[in-house]
Scaffold this motif. Structure first.
Motif, PDB file in Angstrom:
ATOM      1  N   GLY A  14      11.197   3.767   6.109  1.00 57.61           N
ATOM      2  CA  GLY A  14      10.644   2.766   6.981  1.00 57.61           C
ATOM      3  C   GLY A  14      10.659   0.886   6.892  1.00 57.61           C
ATOM      4  N   GLY A  15       9.582   1.161   6.849  1.00 55.04           N
ATOM      5  CA  GLY A  15       9.475  -1.041   6.664  1.00 55.04           C
ATOM      6  C   GLY A  15       8.776  -0.949   5.235  1.00 55.04           C
ATOM      7  N   GLY A  16       8.698  -0.337   4.170  1.00 60.14           N
ATOM      8  CA  GLY A  16       8.215  -0.437   3.653  1.00 60.14           C
ATOM      9  C   GLY A  16       7.249  -0.593   1.818  1.00 60.14           C
ATOM     10  N   SER A  17       6.153  -1.318   3.193  1.00 60.29           N
ATOM     11  CA  SER A  17       5.330  -1.946   2.965  1.00 60.29           C
ATOM     12  C   SER A  17       4.938  -1.646   1.896  1.00 60.29           C
ATOM     13  CB  SER A  17       4.530  -2.163   4.006  1.00 60.29           C
ATOM     14  OG  SER A  17       3.638  -1.550   4.355  1.00 60.29           O
ATOM     15  N   ASN A  18       4.871  -0.296   1.103  1.00 62.78           N
ATOM     16  CA  ASN A  18       3.514  -0.093   0.015  1.00 62.78           C
ATOM     17  C   ASN A  18       4.679   0.168  -1.070  1.00 62.78           C
ATOM     18  OD1 ASN A  18       0.966   1.169   0.293  1.00 62.78           O
ATOM     19  ND2 ASN A  18       2.131   2.682   2.070  1.00 62.78           N
ATOM     20  N   LEU A  19       6.069   0.185  -0.945  1.00 64.12           N
ATOM     21  CA  LEU A  19       7.250  -0.416  -1.867  1.00 64.12           C
ATOM     22  C   LEU A  19       6.769  -1.928  -2.435  1.00 64.12           C
ATOM     23  CD1 LEU A  19       9.644   0.083  -3.021  1.00 64.12           C
ATOM     24  CD2 LEU A  19      10.996  -0.620  -0.624  1.00 64.12           C
ATOM     25  N   LEU A  90       6.278   8.870  -3.200  1.00 62.74           N
ATOM     26  CA  LEU A  90       6.539   8.961  -1.307  1.00 62.74           C
ATOM     27  C   LEU A  90       5.918   7.491  -0.906  1.00 62.74           C
ATOM     28  CD1 LEU A  90       6.534  12.362  -0.479  1.00 62.74           C
ATOM     29  CD2 LEU A  90       8.513  11.248  -1.747  1.00 62.74           C
ATOM     30  N   ALA A  91       7.011   7.063  -0.408  1.00 63.98           N
ATOM     31  CA  ALA A  91       6.228   5.446   0.728  1.00 63.98           C
ATOM     32  C   ALA A  91       6.332   5.573   2.168  1.00 63.98           C
ATOM     33  CB  ALA A  91       6.094   4.487  -0.746  1.00 63.98           C
ATOM     34  N   GLY A  92       5.837   6.209   2.670  1.00 63.03           N
ATOM     35  CA  GLY A  92       6.398   5.724   4.175  1.00 63.03           C
ATOM     36  C   GLY A  92       6.739   7.173   3.590  1.00 63.03           C
ATOM     37  N   PHE A  93       7.467   8.004   3.313  1.00 69.81           N
ATOM     38  CA  PHE A  93       8.770   8.933   3.362  1.00 69.81           C
ATOM     39  C   PHE A  93       8.507  10.308   4.556  1.00 69.81           C
ATOM     40  CE2 PHE A  93      11.569  12.620   1.894  1.00 69.81           C
ATOM     41  CZ  PHE A  93      12.665  12.104   2.306  1.00 69.81           C
ATOM     42  N   ILE A 112       1.234   9.170  -0.409  1.00 65.57           N
ATOM     43  CA  ILE A 112      -0.312   7.911   0.862  1.00 65.57           C
ATOM     44  C   ILE A 112      -0.157   8.104   1.893  1.00 65.57           C
ATOM     45  CG2 ILE A 112       1.271   6.181   0.266  1.00 65.57           C
ATOM     46  CD1 ILE A 112      -0.990   4.615  -0.044  1.00 65.57           C
ATOM     47  N   HIS A 113      -1.008   9.029   2.013  1.00 67.99           N
ATOM     48  CA  HIS A 113      -1.835   8.990   3.897  1.00 67.99           C
ATOM     49  C   HIS A 113      -1.797   8.384   4.228  1.00 67.99           C
ATOM     50  CE1 HIS A 113      -1.298  12.492   6.990  1.00 67.99           C
ATOM     51  NE2 HIS A 113      -2.385  12.455   6.981  1.00 67.99           N
ATOM     52  N   PRO A 114      -2.189   8.169   5.766  1.00 70.30           N
ATOM     53  CA  PRO A 114      -3.096   7.370   5.750  1.00 70.30           C
ATOM     54  C   PRO A 114      -4.292   8.072   6.486  1.00 70.30           C
ATOM     55  CG  PRO A 114      -1.569   6.995   6.874  1.00 70.30           C
ATOM     56  CD  PRO A 114      -0.856   8.598   6.084  1.00 70.30           C
ATOM     57  N   VAL A 174      -6.091  -0.042   7.250  1.00 72.85           N
ATOM     58  CA  VAL A 174      -5.956   1.014   6.876  1.00 72.85           C
ATOM     59  C   VAL A 174      -4.992  -0.071   5.780  1.00 72.85           C
ATOM     60  CG1 VAL A 174      -5.522   3.048   5.816  1.00 72.85           C
ATOM     61  CG2 VAL A 174      -7.003   2.321   7.572  1.00 72.85           C
ATOM     62  N   LEU A 175      -3.656  -0.410   6.643  1.00 76.26           N
ATOM     63  CA  LEU A 175      -2.568  -0.469   5.552  1.00 76.26           C
ATOM     64  C   LEU A 175      -2.800  -1.238   4.547  1.00 76.26           C
ATOM     65  CD1 LEU A 175       0.531   0.514   5.046  1.00 76.26           C
ATOM     66  CD2 LEU A 175       1.464  -1.051   6.759  1.00 76.26           C
ATOM     67  N   LYS A 176      -3.379  -2.373   5.197  1.00 77.52           N
ATOM     68  CA  LYS A 176      -3.777  -3.242   3.926  1.00 77.52           C
ATOM     69  C   LYS A 176      -4.690  -2.515   2.896  1.00 77.52           C
ATOM     70  CE  LYS A 176      -5.671  -8.230   4.576  1.00 77.52           C
ATOM     71  NZ  LYS A 176      -7.102  -8.826   5.218  1.00 77.52           N
TER      72      LYS A 176
HETATM   73  C1  GRF Z   1       1.594   4.062   5.738  1.00 75.82           C
HETATM   74  O1  GRF Z   1       0.783   4.233   6.525  1.00 75.82           O
HETATM   75  C2  GRF Z   1       1.474   5.494   5.539  1.00 75.82           C
HETATM   76  O2  GRF Z   1      -0.133   5.704   4.775  1.00 75.82           O
HETATM   77  C3  GRF Z   1       2.063   6.141   6.217  1.00 75.82           C
HETATM   78  O3  GRF Z   1       3.030   6.080   6.684  1.00 75.82           O
HETATM   79  C4  GRF Z   1       3.113   4.359   6.308  1.00 75.82           C
HETATM   80  C5  GRF Z   1       4.032   3.412   5.326  1.00 75.82           C
HETATM   81  O4  GRF Z   1       3.671   2.244   6.111  1.00 75.82           O
HETATM   82  N1  GRF Z   1       2.608   7.187   4.941  1.00 75.82           N
HETATM   83  P1  GRF Z   1       5.705   1.575   4.602  1.00 75.82           P
HETATM   84  O5  GRF Z   1       6.548   1.702   5.439  1.00 75.82           O
HETATM   85  O6  GRF Z   1       4.911   0.935   3.194  1.00 75.82           O
HETATM   86  O7  GRF Z   1       5.098   0.706   5.164  1.00 75.82           O
END
Ligand code: GRF
Length: 221
Positions: A14-19, A90-93, A112-114, A174-176
């Motif tokens: 998806g959005g890839g903010s963790n990436l 795995l970053a929002g996979f 990463i799991h929220p 949490v995402l922050k």
């Molecule tokens: C994050 O909350 C992550 O923990 C979860 O999906 C979301 C993905 O966010 N697995 P992003 O794509 O990294 O913005």
């Protein structure tokens, strides 16, 4: 000859903010690593723009084009293995992985799991934490094992739940914190500080009895 940097392959949906947080940590020299490739199962995911902008090779592997989970995972393996990454991130996979895939990358597959695992595996974690009147919520970085959202947890970020929170405001807070703890955990892995003794996770050669805790902008051990 210059020594090769530890290498990562990042899987997104998806959005890839963790990436982006990982890319930024590398750019800012907080993380000494190289992202060799990004694999995404959604052709329209906006996260792909982030890797393209950072000159990282993108691969779209659309799960809908494969007859089953195993063949989809195999297609990803065929991209990942020639790159020989130190860690698959795995970053929002948003796909469940096959046992074969998980075994193949044992101890070098991280997620990463929220939620504050073992609480709230699966989806809708933020709403569940609110509905259960929890005082706190957060995110967990963990190595991946066969059961969904399970495996040894390296680090958790904790945030308080406010009386004014809804699932969106809580998810945003949490995402922050996710963006802080994911690069931290990856750094510990790439520096060789996280090791396994059978299935037990060690940090600096000592059993990690409980996850590291990131709270109020500080790391607590
Ligand atoms: C994050 O909350 C992550 O923990 C979860 O999906 C979301 C993905 O966010 N697995 P992003 O794509 O990294 O913005």
């Amino acid at each position: 000859m210059e020594k090769e940097k530890p290498s990562l392959v990042v899987l997104i949906s998806g959005g890839g903010s963790n990436l982006q947080a990982i890319i930024d940590a590398i750019t800012n020299n907080e993380l000494d690593a190289e992202i060799k490739a990004v694999i995404c199962n959604q052709a329209e995911a906006s996260g792909l723009d982030r890797s393209a902008k950072a000159n990282i090779q993108n691969h779209i592997v659309d799960h809908r084009l494969f007859p089953d989970r195993e063949s989809f995972d195999q297609a990803m393996t065929e991209i990942i293995d020639p790159l020989n990454p130190d860690l698959v991130v795995l970053a929002g996979f948003m796909r469940i992985l096959s046992d074969d895939f998980i075994d193949h990358y044992q101890h070098r597959l991280i997620n990463i799991h929220p939620s504050l695992l073992p609480k709230y595996k699966g989806l809708n974690t933020h709403q569940l934490a609110i509905d259960n009147d929890d005082a706190k919520h957060g995110a967990s970085v963990h190595y991946v094992s066969h059961e969904l959202d399970s495996g040894p947890v390296v680090i958790q970020a904790e945030v308080p739940i406010l009386t004014t929170d809804n699932a969106d405001t809580l998810a945003a807070r949490v995402l922050k914190e996710e963006h802080k703890i994911y690069p931290m955990a990856i750094k510990m892995h790439t520096e060789g500080r996280l090791t396994f003794d059978k299935d037990k996770l060690n940090l600096d050669n000592k059993l990690l009895c409980k996850p590291l805790l990131w709270k109020d902008g500080q790391l607590h051990t």
